[in-house]
Structures are given as structure tokens and as C-alpha cells.
Design a protein around this motif. Structure first.
Motif, PDB file in Angstrom:
ATOM      1  N   GLY A  36     -10.136  19.452   6.789  1.00 32.25           N
ATOM      2  CA  GLY A  36     -11.011  18.623   7.523  1.00 32.25           C
ATOM      3  C   GLY A  36     -11.464  18.658   6.275  1.00 32.25           C
ATOM      4  N   ILE A  37     -11.266  18.590   5.244  1.00 32.85           N
ATOM      5  CA  ILE A  37     -11.388  17.720   4.064  1.00 32.85           C
ATOM      6  C   ILE A  37     -11.531  16.389   3.013  1.00 32.85           C
ATOM      7  CG2 ILE A  37     -11.630  18.446   1.076  1.00 32.85           C
ATOM      8  CD1 ILE A  37     -10.668  21.088   1.579  1.00 32.85           C
ATOM      9  N   PRO A  38     -12.369  15.596   3.758  1.00 29.64           N
ATOM     10  CA  PRO A  38     -12.363  14.418   3.058  1.00 29.64           C
ATOM     11  C   PRO A  38     -11.141  13.876   1.935  1.00 29.64           C
ATOM     12  CG  PRO A  38     -14.587  13.901   4.096  1.00 29.64           C
ATOM     13  CD  PRO A  38     -13.956  15.845   3.662  1.00 29.64           C
ATOM     14  N   TYR A  39     -10.126  13.023   1.952  1.00 30.99           N
ATOM     15  CA  TYR A  39      -9.523  12.408   0.617  1.00 30.99           C
ATOM     16  C   TYR A  39      -9.777  11.148   0.496  1.00 30.99           C
ATOM     17  CZ  TYR A  39      -6.211  11.477  -2.991  1.00 30.99           C
ATOM     18  OH  TYR A  39      -5.830  12.029  -4.309  1.00 30.99           O
ATOM     19  N   VAL A  40     -10.173  10.050  -0.858  1.00 25.26           N
ATOM     20  CA  VAL A  40     -10.858   9.239  -0.843  1.00 25.26           C
ATOM     21  C   VAL A  40     -11.202   8.885  -2.890  1.00 25.26           C
ATOM     22  CG1 VAL A  40     -12.708   7.526  -1.405  1.00 25.26           C
ATOM     23  CG2 VAL A  40     -12.869   9.808   0.354  1.00 25.26           C
ATOM     24  N   ILE A  41      -9.436   7.514  -2.450  1.00 20.34           N
ATOM     25  CA  ILE A  41      -9.698   7.649  -4.176  1.00 20.34           C
ATOM     26  C   ILE A  41     -10.586   6.689  -4.080  1.00 20.34           C
ATOM     27  CG2 ILE A  41      -6.647   6.714  -2.595  1.00 20.34           C
ATOM     28  CD1 ILE A  41      -6.985   4.225  -2.978  1.00 20.34           C
ATOM     29  N   ALA A  42     -10.687   6.581  -5.709  1.00 15.97           N
ATOM     30  CA  ALA A  42     -11.569   6.035  -5.744  1.00 15.97           C
ATOM     31  C   ALA A  42     -11.194   5.011  -7.818  1.00 15.97           C
ATOM     32  CB  ALA A  42     -12.190   7.387  -6.988  1.00 15.97           C
ATOM     33  N   SER A  43     -10.809   3.901  -7.728  1.00 12.29           N
ATOM     34  CA  SER A  43     -10.106   3.158  -8.072  1.00 12.29           C
ATOM     35  C   SER A  43     -10.689   1.547  -8.514  1.00 12.29           C
ATOM     36  CB  SER A  43      -8.435   2.452  -7.035  1.00 12.29           C
ATOM     37  OG  SER A  43      -8.060   1.893  -8.201  1.00 12.29           O
ATOM     38  N   GLY A  44     -10.327   1.500 -10.157  1.00 10.68           N
ATOM     39  CA  GLY A  44     -10.200  -0.313 -10.366  1.00 10.68           C
ATOM     40  C   GLY A  44     -10.034  -1.533 -10.136  1.00 10.68           C
ATOM     41  N   ARG A  45      -8.694  -0.726  -8.276  1.00 11.59           N
ATOM     42  CA  ARG A  45      -7.851  -1.360  -7.859  1.00 11.59           C
ATOM     43  C   ARG A  45      -9.380  -2.657  -6.744  1.00 11.59           C
ATOM     44  NH1 ARG A  45      -2.207  -0.121  -6.953  1.00 11.59           N
ATOM     45  NH2 ARG A  45      -1.639   0.734  -8.575  1.00 11.59           N
ATOM     46  N   TRP A  46      -8.575  -3.454  -6.221  1.00  6.28           N
ATOM     47  CA  TRP A  46     -10.077  -4.237  -5.474  1.00  6.28           C
ATOM     48  C   TRP A  46      -8.553  -4.128  -4.269  1.00  6.28           C
ATOM     49  CZ3 TRP A  46      -9.330  -9.467  -2.524  1.00  6.28           C
ATOM     50  CH2 TRP A  46      -7.733 -10.067  -3.814  1.00  6.28           C
ATOM     51  N   SER A  49      -5.123  -4.192  -2.569  1.00  5.36           N
ATOM     52  CA  SER A  49      -3.877  -3.575  -4.249  1.00  5.36           C
ATOM     53  C   SER A  49      -3.928  -1.856  -3.697  1.00  5.36           C
ATOM     54  CB  SER A  49      -4.142  -3.374  -5.465  1.00  5.36           C
ATOM     55  OG  SER A  49      -5.538  -3.619  -5.819  1.00  5.36           O
ATOM     56  N   ALA A  50      -5.686  -1.404  -3.896  1.00  2.00           N
ATOM     57  CA  ALA A  50      -5.922   0.048  -2.919  1.00  2.00           C
ATOM     58  C   ALA A  50      -5.264   0.419  -1.639  1.00  2.00           C
ATOM     59  CB  ALA A  50      -7.148  -0.252  -2.956  1.00  2.00           C
ATOM     60  N   LYS A  51      -5.557   0.010  -1.035  1.00  2.00           N
ATOM     61  CA  LYS A  51      -5.242  -0.100   0.953  1.00  2.00           C
ATOM     62  C   LYS A  51      -3.277  -0.503   0.179  1.00  2.00           C
ATOM     63  CE  LYS A  51      -4.480  -0.849   5.022  1.00  2.00           C
ATOM     64  NZ  LYS A  51      -3.596  -0.182   5.211  1.00  2.00           N
ATOM     65  N   VAL A  52      -2.872  -0.975  -0.802  1.00  2.00           N
ATOM     66  CA  VAL A  52      -0.860  -0.180  -0.544  1.00  2.00           C
ATOM     67  C   VAL A  52      -1.416   0.836  -1.488  1.00  2.00           C
ATOM     68  CG1 VAL A  52       0.999  -0.717  -2.137  1.00  2.00           C
ATOM     69  CG2 VAL A  52      -0.670  -2.790  -1.596  1.00  2.00           C
ATOM     70  N   ILE A  53      -1.776   1.858  -1.806  1.00  2.00           N
ATOM     71  CA  ILE A  53      -2.350   3.275  -2.128  1.00  2.00           C
ATOM     72  C   ILE A  53      -2.555   4.337  -0.700  1.00  2.00           C
ATOM     73  CG2 ILE A  53      -3.461   5.023  -3.788  1.00  2.00           C
ATOM     74  CD1 ILE A  53      -1.029   2.934  -5.211  1.00  2.00           C
ATOM     75  N   VAL A  54      -3.107   3.827   0.117  1.00  2.48           N
ATOM     76  CA  VAL A  54      -3.116   4.886   1.132  1.00  2.48           C
ATOM     77  C   VAL A  54      -2.498   4.979   2.028  1.00  2.48           C
ATOM     78  CG1 VAL A  54      -6.057   4.598   0.397  1.00  2.48           C
ATOM     79  CG2 VAL A  54      -5.250   2.349   2.561  1.00  2.48           C
ATOM     80  N   ASP A  55      -1.710   3.523   2.071  1.00  3.80           N
ATOM     81  CA  ASP A  55      -0.897   3.277   2.804  1.00  3.80           C
ATOM     82  C   ASP A  55       0.680   3.746   2.592  1.00  3.80           C
ATOM     83  OD1 ASP A  55      -1.904   1.845   4.533  1.00  3.80           O
ATOM     84  OD2 ASP A  55      -0.596  -0.712   4.321  1.00  3.80           O
ATOM     85  N   ALA A  56       1.241   4.517   1.098  1.00  2.30           N
ATOM     86  CA  ALA A  56       1.658   4.938   0.371  1.00  2.30           C
ATOM     87  C   ALA A  56       1.174   6.562   0.213  1.00  2.30           C
ATOM     88  CB  ALA A  56       1.715   4.805  -0.633  1.00  2.30           C
TER      89      ALA A  56
END
Length: 272
Positions: A36-46, A49-56
Motif C-alpha cells: 500500500g505504499i505509492p511509488y512515484v517517478i520524479a523525472s526531468g522527462r516530459w 518519455s516518462a510514460k515509457v518508464i512507468v510502462d517498463a
């Protein structure tokens, strides 16, 4: 330890330069979610390209911090909150950058506009992925850049092969009150003062009711300092720049050694 929110940079943190996100890292992220712990990417990407990471990472729900803290968006790119440069301030920053022979990028909600691309002779490894390839990328159309690229700007970037030129620009921009960081040795990234990844993480923590001391953040470069400062448990990668290591509570192994996964595993198993 009662961690209720984990935020992580991408490039150089969970994604080694020129590498891929490991199965161990993916498993660690999903172990967080199972607790139940949220995980959030915090990137310089827009977003693209950030969506590529969450898909991976095989994430289908949640939010992302994109464009160096320019926005918090959902998985479809819809903003929950945005922090943009005013058109006047964007033009002021651009006018300063245009004094030098550098490539200038403008990140707006639906595109990245670039001018003077020939100024960057040696693009850093991973830059194409960082910018999102050719999708909604507009190159060397100065009229469009100076029109659409100056409205609702999340961040501006300057890229060049001469660090002394970038340092000169950094000083000039900071003198005008802009916040200036770096994600690559060949770039500077510009937002309004008080904005950035840390500001976005603080907003998100408040929004979902997770206080400072229950946040964990990971990073590797100068644009992650404020991110780490917004979390009670701040973690610099072993490959991080020295300034970030000095700002961190913990030092993880290198990105290529699954350093973030090791810290998450240790945290979940009560070994920190």
C-alpha cells in the motif's frame, strides 16, 4: 520505519545510462505497492518519455512527477497540478540563453520545442530516450519555438559541449531569480524559483496526507537535491554526484547494481 510514499528519479537512478530497468527493481516497486505504499517517478522527462518508464515498471495506476517538477500528472498525462513559467519569464530566460551558442529546449504540456540543435555536437548517452524520441518534438522552427514554446512552459533547458558556457548561463539566470540545475554534464535546466521536483513531492505528500518524515526519495544528480530535501529518508545512488551524496541521509549502491532495489528491500524487511 514507517515509509508511506517513495519517489524516485529515473535516469542514473533506476535506469542506468545506456541500460534497462532490472527485474529486481520492478519486483521491489511492486513489493511497495503490495504494502500500500505509492511509488512515484520524479523525472526531468516530459510525459511521453516518462510514460515509457512507468510502462517498463508495469505500473497502471498512480501519478508521475514530470519535467523536473513542472507537473504532477496521472498515467494518461492529465495534470493534477502544474507549475509553469509565465510567458514573460520564459522569454526572459530564453533571451539570456540565446546569448550563447547552445541548443535550447522548451518543455510544454504537449510537446518539446528545440532550437539551434547543431550546437550540441556530442549528445550525452540516453538523451534521445530522455526527450522522448521524435514524438511531438519540434526541431529548429524558431517561429514556433518563440510562439508555442513560450507558453505554459514547464522548464527550459540549454545544452552545449562547453561547460564554461553553461556555467556562465547558469550564473546569469540565477542572477535573475531562476532556479537552475543539471541532469547531464552537458545541460542546465531552468524553472521558476521555488519550483522543481522537491516542490512537486511536497505538494503530492500534502495532497495524499503523507508527511515529510514518511517520504523516501532517490536520486543521482543536481536536479534531485530538492527532491531529496523534501523527504525524511533521502537516498543518493552510489554513482551520484558528490553534492547529492552530501545532501542524502543514505547512500545506495550504484544504479547498475540495483542500488534502489536494495534499499527498498532492506526497508521492507526492517533492515534499515
Amino acid at each position: 520505519m514507517d515509509i508511506r510514499l517513495v519517489a524516485s528519479d529515473v535516469d542514473g537512478t533506476i535506469l542506468p545510462r545506456g541500460g534497462v530497468i532490472s527485474e529486481r527493481t520492478i519486483a521491489a516497486v511492486h513489493a511497495l505497492l503490495e504494502r500500500g505504499i505509492p511509488y512515484v517517478i520524479a523525472s526531468g522527462r516530459w510525459y511521453v518519455s516518462a510514460k515509457v518508464i512507468v510502462d517498463a515498471l508495469r505500473l497502471t495506476d498512480g501519478v508521475m512527477i514530470i519535467a523536473n517538477g513542472g507537473a504532477v500528472v496521472d498515467m494518461q498525462g492529465r495534470p493534477l497540478m502544474e507549475w509553469t513559467l509565465s510567458e514573460t519569464r520564459a522569454r526572459q530566460a530564453y533571451d539570456i540563453m540565446a546569448r550563447e551558442d547552445v541548443m535550447v529546449n522548451s518543455f510544454v504540456p504537449d510537446a518539446v520545442y528545440r532550437v539551434n540543435t547543431q550546437a550540441l555536437k556530442q549528445p550525452p548517452k540516453g538523451l534521445g530516450d530522455y526527450l522522448g524520441g521524435a514524438y511531438h518534438m519540434v526541431n529548429d522552427d524558431r517561429a514556433l519555438f518563440e510562439d508555442r514554446g513560450m507558453k505554459n512552459v514547464y522548464k527550459l533547458e540549454a545544452y552545449g559541449d562547453d561547460r564554461t558556457v553553461l556555467d556562465r548561463l547558469k550564473a546569469a539566470l540565477e542572477a535573475e531569480g531562476f532556479a537552475v540545475t543539471s541532469a547531464f554534464w552537458t545541460n542546465i535546466e531552468v524553472t521558476e524559483a521555488g519550483c522543481g521536483k522537491g516542490n512537486a513531492l511536497s505538494w503530492l505528500g500534502d495532497h495524499i496526507g503523507v508527511p515529510f518524515e514518511q517520504r523516501m526519495a532517490f536520486g543521482d544528480n543536481l536536479n534531485d537535491i530538492e527532491l531529496l530535501n523534501a523527504a525524511g529518508w533521502s537516498v543518493a545512488m552510489g554513482n551520484a554526484v558528490p553534492a547529492l551524496k552530501r545532501a542524502a541521509r543514505l547512500i545506495a549502491p550504484d544504479d547498475a547494481q540495483d542500488g534502489e532495489a536494495e534499499i527498498i528491500e532492506s526497508m521492507l524487511e526492517g533492515r534499515l
